[in-house]
Design an enzyme around this catalytic site. Structure first.
Site, mmCIF file in Angstrom:
data_model
loop_
_atom_site.group_PDB
_atom_site.id
_atom_site.type_symbol
_atom_site.label_atom_id
_atom_site.label_comp_id
_atom_site.label_asym_id
_atom_site.label_seq_id
_atom_site.Cartn_x
_atom_site.Cartn_y
_atom_site.Cartn_z
ATOM 1 N N ALA A 12 0.828 -1.211 0.000
ATOM 2 C CA ALA A 12 0.000 0.000 0.000
ATOM 3 C C ALA A 12 0.860 1.257 0.000
ATOM 4 O O ALA A 12 0.477 2.277 0.573
ATOM 5 C CB ALA A 12 -0.927 -0.010 1.211
ATOM 6 N N GLU A 154 7.247 -9.634 -17.547
ATOM 7 C CA GLU A 154 6.539 -8.356 -17.587
ATOM 8 C C GLU A 154 6.361 -7.902 -19.038
ATOM 9 O O GLU A 154 7.183 -8.202 -19.907
ATOM 10 C CB GLU A 154 7.312 -7.293 -16.797
ATOM 11 C CG GLU A 154 7.391 -7.558 -15.307
ATOM 12 C CD GLU A 154 6.028 -7.569 -14.646
ATOM 13 O OE1 GLU A 154 5.131 -6.824 -15.097
ATOM 14 O OE2 GLU A 154 5.851 -8.330 -13.678
ATOM 15 N N HIS A 363 -46.028 17.279 10.965
ATOM 16 C CA HIS A 363 -45.560 18.266 9.997
ATOM 17 C C HIS A 363 -44.629 19.287 10.639
ATOM 18 O O HIS A 363 -44.872 19.758 11.748
ATOM 19 C CB HIS A 363 -46.733 19.058 9.390
ATOM 20 C CG HIS A 363 -48.014 18.318 9.306
ATOM 21 N ND1 HIS A 363 -48.366 17.556 8.224
ATOM 22 C CD2 HIS A 363 -49.051 18.207 10.188
ATOM 23 C CE1 HIS A 363 -49.545 17.014 8.423
ATOM 24 N NE2 HIS A 363 -49.981 17.386 9.606
#
Length: 456
Positions: A12, A154, A363
């Site tokens: 990460a 690759e 209301h």
């Protein structure tokens, strides 16, 4: 062959330049939580003894965001390839455990696929997750001899012939800790990119006569990575479609599955109906026969049997007992509680308030820091004035009270059972049981009044 212990490494460290963001790529959200959190959750469900998170860019923000997870933080100060990232984590590997390598920007990987990969790993060999693509451009190709995996090339380093191979490397693999450390120490950066590729360990393992077992995921989307916001948005739709399918097959009626978002966990009873453009966040429970109207947002709430939430209502951290009705255009904020049969109508807001059995606020009303009894009528325009600019105060309304329209209750104040509050009243003192309370400005009549007119 399955070892008794397994740890996970999650890569990460990337900045995510193509996201055009100050936020680290793996912290961008999918279904309401960071991409990397999906991967951490999968590792945890898989039973990882330890999760090593290799980080670089935005480390402090990563640590703050993921502070509740038990992680071993591994710094990769320079991003010199996936192999280099694994080298940073290698000192933490035990020789007798398996190491599973995952990626923080591949959020849809499933526990089921990872378990199959783990089960398929040969003793002393490598379990490798691969997929076949119609257009494999840009990906590392799987090379084979007589059907056996021999290595990964690759794309930039591949020959024209190798580029015709459709089976590609996903980057996800599992190997023994001792073997992995040995192979990592032998890697070089002699390639077009000048980086250390983790894929080189496949050839090293093959040279030692180790078996490489290739496993395919249940769905190709499980291995899709995110490099830009377009890819992230596509994965979001894939994820949401999968969640909608699961709900439909479990008996939940989604009126438009393509316009439903689940950003958390949803538990549903029988015969639940959910209209279009509904968003579910956090942990939500819907009882039997609940109906959710279009455009509603429900977050971290429990909705009892036979409740109906009309369109464009927002319910957050609230609890509704059976047969309550909400909205349209109602807002229940944290701490709102409705007992059985209560009704909250259009443009009514509740916060830290309890509405008793059969009570109604139909209301244009605000009920904050309030405890309201059973069978109470709250007239239109009623406001509990709970804040003096520094402190909050409570309003208590007993059972069977009738509150007329345009009433202000200035807390702290208590209204006794059976009391009646006339329309337009400002209540500043406690009201006894069964009292009528009214406050009026004298009504003035002027005969022949000439209304002012504009000068031309």
């Amino acid at each position: 062959m399955l070892n008794s212990a397994m740890s996970v490494v999650i890569l990460a460290a990337g900045k995510g330049t193509r996201m055009y963001s100050d936020i680290p790529k793996v912290l961008h959200t999918l279904a309401g939580k960071p991409m990397v959190q999906h991967v951490i959750d999968a590792a945890t469900k898989l039973g990882a003894a330890q999760v090593h998170l290799v980080y670089g860019h935005g480390g402090e923000l990563l640590k703050q965001t993921l502070k509740d997870d038990k992680l071993n933080w591994v710094l990769q100060a320079e991003q010199l390839g996936t192999g280099h990232a694994m080298q940073q984590a290698a000192p933490f590997f035990s020789d007798d455990e398996d190491i599973l390598m995952l990626y923080g920007d591949v959020p849809l990987i499933s526990v089921e696929t990872l378990q199959r990969l783990r089960d398929a790993k040969p003793q002393g060999g490598i379990g490798l997750l691969t997929v076949k693509l119609d257009d494999p451009s840009g990906y590392g190709r799987i090379t084979r001899e007589n059907g056996k995996v021999t290595g990964i090339v690759e794309h930039k380093d591949a020959t024209d012939e190798q580029r015709q191979i459709q089976e590609i490397n996903t980057g996800i693999l599992i190997a023994n800790g001792a073997d992995l450390k040995r192979w990592l120490s032998k890697m070089t950066n002699n390639n077009a990119q000048g980086e250390y590729y983790i894929t080189d360990i496949i050839a090293l393992a093959y040279q030692e006569g180790r078996e490489i077992a290739a496993v395919h995921p249940a769905r190709i989307s499980e291995t899709d990575g995110v490099n830009n916001r377009l890819q992230l948005s596509r994965l979001e739709r894939i994820y949401q479609a999968e969640q909608a399918e699961k709900l439909l097959l479990s008996g939940v009626m989604l009126r438009d599955p393509a316009r439903f978002d689940l950003r958390g966990t949803l538990h549903c009873g029988m015969d639940v109906e959910i209209d279009a453009n509904v968003i579910i966040e956090g942990y939500v429970t819907l009882g039997h026969r609940v109906k959710i109207g279009a455009g509603c947002i429900i977050k971290n709430s429990v909705i009892g049997d036979d409740c109906e939430i009309s369109p464009y209502s927002v319910v957050e951290d609230a609890h509704l007992e059976a047969a309550c009705t909400i909205g349209p255009f109602a807002r229940l904020r944290p701490g709102a509680e409705l007992l059985a049969g209560a009704h909250v109508g259009n443009f009514v807001e509740m916060k830290k308030a309890r509405l008793g059995k059969g009570s109604k606020a139909g209301h244009l009303t605000y009920l904050g820091d309030a405890e309201i009894g059973d069978n109470v009528n709250i007239g239109a325009g009623t406001i509990t004035c709970n804040y003096d600019g520094a402190n909050k105060f409570k309003t208590v309304i007993g059972d069977d009270v009738f509150v007329g329209s345009d009433t202000q209750l200035v807390a702290p104040v208590t209204v006794g059972k059976g009391a009646t509050i006339a329309a337009g009243t400002t209540v500043t003192r406690n009201v006894a049981d069964n009292e009528l309370v009214l406050s009026r400005v004298p009504q003035v009549h002027k005969q022949g009044w000439q209304r002012p007119v504009k000068k031309k």
